[in-house]
Write a protein that holds these residues in place. Structure first.
Motif, PDB file in Angstrom:
ATOM      1  N   PHE A 109      42.225  35.292  92.058  1.00 36.35           N
ATOM      2  CA  PHE A 109      42.705  36.591  91.578  1.00 36.35           C
ATOM      3  C   PHE A 109      43.114  36.509  90.111  1.00 36.35           C
ATOM      4  O   PHE A 109      42.960  37.483  89.366  1.00 36.35           O
ATOM      5  N   GLY A 110      43.616  35.342  89.687  1.00 34.78           N
ATOM      6  CA  GLY A 110      43.921  35.152  88.268  1.00 34.78           C
ATOM      7  C   GLY A 110      42.664  35.297  87.421  1.00 34.78           C
ATOM      8  O   GLY A 110      42.703  35.891  86.338  1.00 34.78           O
ATOM      9  N   LEU A 111      41.546  34.779  87.919  1.00 37.87           N
ATOM     10  CA  LEU A 111      40.281  34.878  87.179  1.00 37.87           C
ATOM     11  C   LEU A 111      39.804  36.323  87.097  1.00 37.87           C
ATOM     12  O   LEU A 111      39.307  36.769  86.054  1.00 37.87           O
ATOM     13  N   VAL A 112      39.957  37.070  88.211  1.00 41.53           N
ATOM     14  CA  VAL A 112      39.571  38.488  88.205  1.00 41.53           C
ATOM     15  C   VAL A 112      40.406  39.231  87.169  1.00 41.53           C
ATOM     16  O   VAL A 112      39.893  40.004  86.347  1.00 41.53           O
ATOM     17  N   TRP A 113      41.716  38.961  87.198  1.00 39.02           N
ATOM     18  CA  TRP A 113      42.648  39.584  86.253  1.00 39.02           C
ATOM     19  C   TRP A 113      42.243  39.230  84.813  1.00 39.02           C
ATOM     20  O   TRP A 113      42.238  40.086  83.915  1.00 39.02           O
ATOM     21  N   LEU A 114      41.899  37.959  84.607  1.00 40.64           N
ATOM     22  CA  LEU A 114      41.509  37.485  83.278  1.00 40.64           C
ATOM     23  C   LEU A 114      40.280  38.243  82.774  1.00 40.64           C
ATOM     24  O   LEU A 114      40.234  38.685  81.623  1.00 40.64           O
ATOM     25  N   ALA A 115      39.292  38.416  83.682  1.00 42.98           N
ATOM     26  CA  ALA A 115      38.067  39.115  83.285  1.00 42.98           C
ATOM     27  C   ALA A 115      38.376  40.566  82.909  1.00 42.98           C
ATOM     28  O   ALA A 115      37.906  41.074  81.883  1.00 42.98           O
ATOM     29  N   VAL A 116      39.225  41.220  83.725  1.00 43.34           N
ATOM     30  CA  VAL A 116      39.578  42.616  83.456  1.00 43.34           C
ATOM     31  C   VAL A 116      40.299  42.717  82.106  1.00 43.34           C
ATOM     32  O   VAL A 116      40.027  43.610  81.295  1.00 43.34           O
ATOM     33  N   LEU A 117      41.226  41.764  81.846  1.00 36.73           N
ATOM     34  CA  LEU A 117      41.982  41.790  80.598  1.00 36.73           C
ATOM     35  C   LEU A 117      41.082  41.573  79.395  1.00 36.73           C
ATOM     36  O   LEU A 117      41.294  42.160  78.334  1.00 36.73           O
ATOM     37  N   MET A 118      40.068  40.704  79.557  1.00 37.56           N
ATOM     38  CA  MET A 118      39.158  40.473  78.435  1.00 37.56           C
ATOM     39  C   MET A 118      38.430  41.755  78.074  1.00 37.56           C
ATOM     40  O   MET A 118      38.242  42.065  76.894  1.00 37.56           O
ATOM     41  N   VAL A 119      38.038  42.523  79.097  1.00 36.61           N
ATOM     42  CA  VAL A 119      37.384  43.811  78.835  1.00 36.61           C
ATOM     43  C   VAL A 119      38.360  44.751  78.131  1.00 36.61           C
ATOM     44  O   VAL A 119      38.015  45.417  77.144  1.00 36.61           O
ATOM     45  N   GLN A 120      39.616  44.774  78.624  1.00 40.00           N
ATOM     46  CA  GLN A 120      40.608  45.678  78.031  1.00 40.00           C
ATOM     47  C   GLN A 120      40.891  45.318  76.579  1.00 40.00           C
ATOM     48  O   GLN A 120      41.020  46.192  75.727  1.00 40.00           O
ATOM     49  N   VAL A 121      41.010  43.999  76.297  1.00 38.74           N
ATOM     50  CA  VAL A 121      41.284  43.572  74.916  1.00 38.74           C
ATOM     51  C   VAL A 121      40.071  43.868  74.039  1.00 38.74           C
ATOM     52  O   VAL A 121      40.207  44.321  72.895  1.00 38.74           O
ATOM     53  N   ALA A 122      38.873  43.639  74.565  1.00 40.46           N
ATOM     54  CA  ALA A 122      37.664  43.891  73.783  1.00 40.46           C
ATOM     55  C   ALA A 122      37.549  45.374  73.440  1.00 40.46           C
ATOM     56  O   ALA A 122      37.137  45.745  72.341  1.00 40.46           O
ATOM     57  N   ARG A 123      37.957  46.246  74.384  1.00 41.87           N
ATOM     58  CA  ARG A 123      37.833  47.685  74.163  1.00 41.87           C
ATOM     59  C   ARG A 123      38.986  48.245  73.351  1.00 41.87           C
ATOM     60  O   ARG A 123      38.783  48.973  72.387  1.00 41.87           O
ATOM     61  N   GLY A 124      40.243  47.920  73.773  1.00 40.24           N
ATOM     62  CA  GLY A 124      41.402  48.560  73.178  1.00 40.24           C
ATOM     63  C   GLY A 124      42.058  47.761  72.066  1.00 40.24           C
ATOM     64  O   GLY A 124      42.953  48.249  71.396  1.00 40.24           O
ATOM     65  N   GLY A 125      41.638  46.505  71.907  1.00 38.91           N
ATOM     66  CA  GLY A 125      42.286  45.667  70.899  1.00 38.91           C
ATOM     67  C   GLY A 125      43.618  45.156  71.383  1.00 38.91           C
ATOM     68  O   GLY A 125      43.994  45.348  72.537  1.00 38.91           O
ATOM     69  N   LEU A 126      44.351  44.474  70.481  1.00 37.16           N
ATOM     70  CA  LEU A 126      45.622  43.856  70.847  1.00 37.16           C
ATOM     71  C   LEU A 126      46.767  44.854  70.687  1.00 37.16           C
ATOM     72  O   LEU A 126      47.708  44.636  69.918  1.00 37.16           O
ATOM     73  N   ILE A 127      46.674  45.968  71.432  1.00 35.67           N
ATOM     74  CA  ILE A 127      47.754  46.952  71.422  1.00 35.67           C
ATOM     75  C   ILE A 127      48.908  46.398  72.251  1.00 35.67           C
ATOM     76  O   ILE A 127      48.711  45.489  73.055  1.00 35.67           O
TER      77      ILE A 127
END
Lengths: 126, 207
Positions: free
Chosen positions: B154-172
């Motif tokens: 589940f940590g890996l799933v979370w990591l993948a989702v976060l990478m998408v979020q950071v790639a899209r929204g930046g380091l907000i």
């Protein structure tokens, strides 16, 4: 009002956020962890350098030290973050864990030792 | 008389209105409390291992089953992933999105390697007939190590989702907060693994 809010926000930004490490602190933590992992593995894999009792003792001491290293260098535990509440929660958890672990092992050991002869102990064959 | 006594006391004001806290101000403490409750779950599983760990029911023992070299490699994978996640957090502090994503990707690779090795080990054990149904020792082994493996999954799933979020929204700020939560989660799993490799594998082989 807005001045108050800004000050509050800035303060929260400064010490309310999670404390974070530096490259140096992560590398120190990593180096210590490698050492604290490699030594127990080497002792057990060498098989017979020291007696099994001593080896088990060394493994457990190194595990405790490595957990502390991770807590400090990776999880950035300190007594100040979130006004000390993270530390309070940790202490409470450790107390519950110690009670649960020692209690389980103690009670079950005595149950096992007091089993009727002929019923076979838990490590025996079925 | 009474009025003069009351008049000399400094008036006390109590602010009953909730303060305006910045969004997510209590997230880190809340997440820490979640981790502590997760820690209790693992404590129960370790206690079960402590009680059942030597109940072999005439079946295979840890010494016959465990391959310490494999466990050492696995431990190294998780340790490397902890380091790379730390470097990702530093990169996010310095507001470098590309470097953050790079280190997160490295963390994902090490995490996936850990999971792959663990699944290989499990399939190997099942193939040898040493599945969770063989003995209480193996039941508690699969429950404890499997629960840790599920957390990593589940940590890996979370990591993948976060990478998408950071790639899209930046380091907000919201994304940085999420990175900090996953940072705690990931390093926490490494701490649990210290207990696993010490008490399950090393002490199991010594027994």
């Amino acid at each position: 009002m807005s001045a108050h809010h800004d000050a509050h926000g800035a303060a929260a930004d400064h010490d309310g956020g999670a404390p974070h490490g530096t490259r140096k602190s992560y590398l120190i933590g990593f180096a210590l962890s490698v050492l604290l992992t490699a030594v127990p593995f080497a002792i057990v894999m060498a098989d017979g350098i020291v007696g099994p009792q001593t080896a088990a003792g060394i493994c457990m001491v190194f595990a405790v030290v490595q957990i502390l290293v991770h807590m400090v260098y990776f999880l950035h535990m300190n007594t100040k973050s979130e006004n000390g509440w993270t530390m309070m929660a940790l202490i409470f958890t450790v107390i519950v864990v110690v009670i649960a672990l020692t209690g389980s092992l103690w009670v079950m050991y005595h149950m096992n030792a007091n089993m009727m002869p002929g019923m076979g102990d838990m490590s025996g064959g079925m | 008389m009474a009025t003069t006594a009351a008049g000399t006391e400094a008036p006390a004001f109590y602010d009953l209105d909730p303060h305006e806290h910045p969004a997510g101000g209590s997230t880190m403490l809340g997440f820490w409390l979640y981790l502590m409750s997760d820690c209790l779950i693992f404590a129960m599983l370790f206690a079960a291992w402590g009680v059942y760990g030597s109940a072999y029911a005439g079946g295979p023992t840890p010494k016959e089953l465990f391959d310490l070299k494999l466990v050492a490699v696995n431990t190294a994978m998780l340790l490397f992933s902890s380091l790379t996640y730390g470097l990702a957090m530093i990169a996010s502090d310095e507001d470098r999105r590309g470097a953050t994503l790079g280190w997160l990707a490295a963390t994902a690779v090490f995490g996936a390697a850990f999971l792959g090795i663990e699944l290989y080990e499990f399939s190997h054990l099942l193939h040898e007939g040493a599945g969770p149904q063989r003995s209480a020792f193996l039941s508690s082994f699969f429950t404890l190590v499997g629960t840790h493996g599920l957390h990593v999954t589940f940590g890996l799933v979370w990591l993948a989702v976060l990478m998408v979020q950071v790639a899209r929204g930046g380091l907000i700020p919201a994304n940085v907060r999420r990175l900090q939560c996953l940072s705690l989660f990931w390093h926490f799993l490494d701490v649990i693994w210290i207990g696993v490799f010490t008490f399950v594998y090393l002490l199991g082989v010594l027994r």
